[in-house]
Write an enzyme that holds these catalytic residues in place. Structure first.
Site, PDB file in Angstrom:
ATOM      1  N   TYR A 156       0.832  -1.211   0.000  1.00 20.19           N
ATOM      2  CA  TYR A 156       0.000   0.000   0.000  1.00 20.19           C
ATOM      3  C   TYR A 156       0.866   1.260   0.000  1.00 20.19           C
ATOM      4  CZ  TYR A 156      -3.297   3.582   1.478  1.00 20.19           C
ATOM      5  OH  TYR A 156      -4.047   4.732   1.548  1.00 20.19           O
ATOM      6  N   LYS A 160       1.293   4.270  -2.934  1.00 21.78           N
ATOM      7  CA  LYS A 160       0.976   5.696  -2.784  1.00 21.78           C
ATOM      8  C   LYS A 160       2.204   6.565  -3.111  1.00 21.78           C
ATOM      9  CE  LYS A 160      -3.395   5.341  -1.688  1.00 21.78           C
ATOM     10  NZ  LYS A 160      -4.462   5.782  -2.606  1.00 21.78           N
TER      11      LYS A 160
HETATM   12  P1  NAP Z   1     -13.208   2.615   1.396  1.00 19.44           P
HETATM   13  O1  NAP Z   1     -14.216   3.107   2.364  1.00 19.44           O
HETATM   14  O2  NAP Z   1     -12.685   1.218   1.526  1.00 19.44           O
HETATM   15  O3  NAP Z   1     -13.774   2.869  -0.087  1.00 19.44           O
HETATM   16  C1  NAP Z   1     -13.021   2.474  -1.190  1.00 19.44           C
HETATM   17  C2  NAP Z   1     -13.797   2.787  -2.438  1.00 19.44           C
HETATM   18  O4  NAP Z   1     -12.982   2.392  -3.560  1.00 19.44           O
HETATM   19  C3  NAP Z   1     -15.125   2.033  -2.545  1.00 19.44           C
HETATM   20  O5  NAP Z   1     -16.092   2.866  -3.121  1.00 19.44           O
HETATM   21  C4  NAP Z   1     -14.765   0.881  -3.479  1.00 19.44           C
HETATM   22  O6  NAP Z   1     -15.880   0.416  -4.238  1.00 19.44           O
HETATM   23  C5  NAP Z   1     -13.792   1.581  -4.411  1.00 19.44           C
HETATM   24  N1  NAP Z   1     -12.983   0.657  -5.202  1.00 19.44           N
HETATM   25  C6  NAP Z   1     -12.163  -0.336  -4.782  1.00 19.44           C
HETATM   26  N2  NAP Z   1     -11.644  -0.969  -5.854  1.00 19.44           N
HETATM   27  C7  NAP Z   1     -12.149  -0.364  -6.958  1.00 19.44           C
HETATM   28  C8  NAP Z   1     -11.988  -0.548  -8.347  1.00 19.44           C
HETATM   29  N3  NAP Z   1     -11.220  -1.537  -8.856  1.00 19.44           N
HETATM   30  N4  NAP Z   1     -12.644   0.270  -9.199  1.00 19.44           N
HETATM   31  C9  NAP Z   1     -13.434   1.262  -8.729  1.00 19.44           C
HETATM   32  N5  NAP Z   1     -13.661   1.478  -7.427  1.00 19.44           N
HETATM   33  C10 NAP Z   1     -13.001   0.671  -6.549  1.00 19.44           C
HETATM   34  O7  NAP Z   1     -11.881   3.526   1.452  1.00 19.44           O
HETATM   35  P2  NAP Z   1     -11.686   5.091   1.798  1.00 19.44           P
HETATM   36  O8  NAP Z   1     -11.148   5.205   3.163  1.00 19.44           O
HETATM   37  O9  NAP Z   1     -12.867   5.858   1.390  1.00 19.44           O
HETATM   38  O10 NAP Z   1     -10.446   5.389   0.810  1.00 19.44           O
HETATM   39  C11 NAP Z   1     -10.563   6.203  -0.348  1.00 19.44           C
HETATM   40  C12 NAP Z   1      -9.160   6.625  -0.752  1.00 19.44           C
HETATM   41  O11 NAP Z   1      -8.556   7.346   0.331  1.00 19.44           O
HETATM   42  C13 NAP Z   1      -8.222   5.462  -1.083  1.00 19.44           C
HETATM   43  O12 NAP Z   1      -7.449   5.797  -2.216  1.00 19.44           O
HETATM   44  C14 NAP Z   1      -7.347   5.363   0.154  1.00 19.44           C
HETATM   45  O13 NAP Z   1      -6.075   4.832  -0.124  1.00 19.44           O
HETATM   46  C15 NAP Z   1      -7.257   6.819   0.583  1.00 19.44           C
HETATM   47  N6  NAP Z   1      -6.912   7.039   1.981  1.00 19.44           N
HETATM   48  C16 NAP Z   1      -7.727   6.590   2.964  1.00 19.44           C
HETATM   49  C17 NAP Z   1      -7.369   6.812   4.281  1.00 19.44           C
HETATM   50  C18 NAP Z   1      -8.229   6.339   5.433  1.00 19.44           C
HETATM   51  O14 NAP Z   1      -7.764   6.415   6.601  1.00 19.44           O
HETATM   52  N7  NAP Z   1      -9.445   5.875   5.217  1.00 19.44           N
HETATM   53  C19 NAP Z   1      -6.176   7.498   4.597  1.00 19.44           C
HETATM   54  C20 NAP Z   1      -5.373   7.949   3.552  1.00 19.44           C
HETATM   55  C21 NAP Z   1      -5.756   7.718   2.247  1.00 19.44           C
HETATM   56  P3  NAP Z   1     -16.768  -0.885  -3.826  1.00 19.44           P
HETATM   57  O15 NAP Z   1     -17.874  -0.360  -2.953  1.00 19.44           O
HETATM   58  O16 NAP Z   1     -17.234  -1.400  -5.148  1.00 19.44           O
HETATM   59  O17 NAP Z   1     -15.852  -1.839  -3.107  1.00 19.44           O
END
Ligand code: NAP
Length: 243
Positions: A156, A160
């Protein structure tokens, strides 16, 4: 009218960003692997669901064709879709683990950006926001006092770092566009719900997990940047993030 596409917007940060931008008057295309799930998420916030799996070339091409036919242009692309992959010690990760995470987090961004660049080029203020993480920050990973240095996540974190470089490469190549990476910070989404105890050596709660509503603000801020705004940058709520 600003037309915006957000990948991975069925839940978490993508959905919250869609809600805030639709509220600000953007025409929001809410990318969803499962169109029905996308339609259920999009309806209450006044967004338009669009089938989009970032790992699937046909799906991405069809989405680009759809937005071109319906909206005629794209002003803002938010590459948000991302996965954590398995949590393991560095030595336990295989090349297959790496391929899985890169397929979504890195190759997905390139696939979607490549497909939508011609449409973005028709906008008077084209903007791309790549949702990255300071998990990919070389500076934070080598600072023993930082949270990032305490979390083993070879696949991961390196994905990034790659997102950050992809961001800079596009920004340099397209000076007419505002192209930035953002770190939303630790956020209470499905992403941080670690189900297997001991999967990570730290308790994320000790580092202050924010709500998706607060964390999405930095994504929205960069998504609504004007033509004089920053480009080739990496930002978090407090300001520029270290590469
Ligand atoms: P999340 O709640 O797990 O949501 C992930 C989203 O990505 C879901 O809508 C999922 O769709 C979609 N997804 C996964 N694989 C996909 C694909 N092949 N094609 C299209 N959509 C896909 O995660 P989140 O926390 O919102 O994270 C969003 C972004 O923020 C990510 O890039 C993550 O790395 C980044 N981020 C998150 C955090 C944190 O603490 N949460 C911190 C830093 C960065 P489905 O519903 O179909 O599975």
């Amino acid at each position: 009218m600003t037309t915006t596409l957000i990948t991975g917007a069925t839940r978490g940060l993508g959905l919250e960003t869609a809600r805030q931008l639709a509220g600000a008057g953007h025409t929001v295309y809410l990318g969803a692997r499962d169109l029905k799930q996308g339609q259920e998420a999009a309806k209450p916030i006044g967004a338009h669901a669009i089938q989009l799996d970032v790992t699937d070339e046909e799906s991405v091409q069809a989405a680009a064709k759809h937005v071109r036919a319906e909206a005629g242009t794209l002003d803002v692309l938010i590459n948000n879709a991302g996965i954590s992959g398995a949590w393991k010690l560095a030595g336990e990760y295989t090349a297959a683990d790496m391929e899985t995470v890169y397929a979504t987090n890195v190759f997905g961004i390139v696939r979607v950006t490549h497909a939508f660049l011609p449409l973005l080029d028709t906008s008077s203020n084209p903007v791309i926001v790549n949702v990255s993480s300071t998990g990919g920050s070389l500076a934070r990973n080598t600072d023993p006092t930082s949270m990032e240095s305490k979390v083993p996540m070879l696949t991961y974190a390196s994905s990034k770092s790659a997102v950050n470089m992809v961001t800079v490469q596009y920004a340099v190549a397209y000076p007419n566009m505002r192209i930035n990476a953002v770190n939303p910070g630790l956020t209470a989404t499905d992403f941080t719900k670690i189900t297997s105890p001991g999967a990570t050596p730290i308790d994320f709660n000790e580092y202050g997990i924010q709500s998706a509503e607060d964390a999405a603000k930095i994504i929205v801020r960069l998504a609504t940047t004007g033509p004089d705004g920053p480009t080739a940058g990496f930002f978090e709520a407090a300001g520029p993030a270290p590469w």
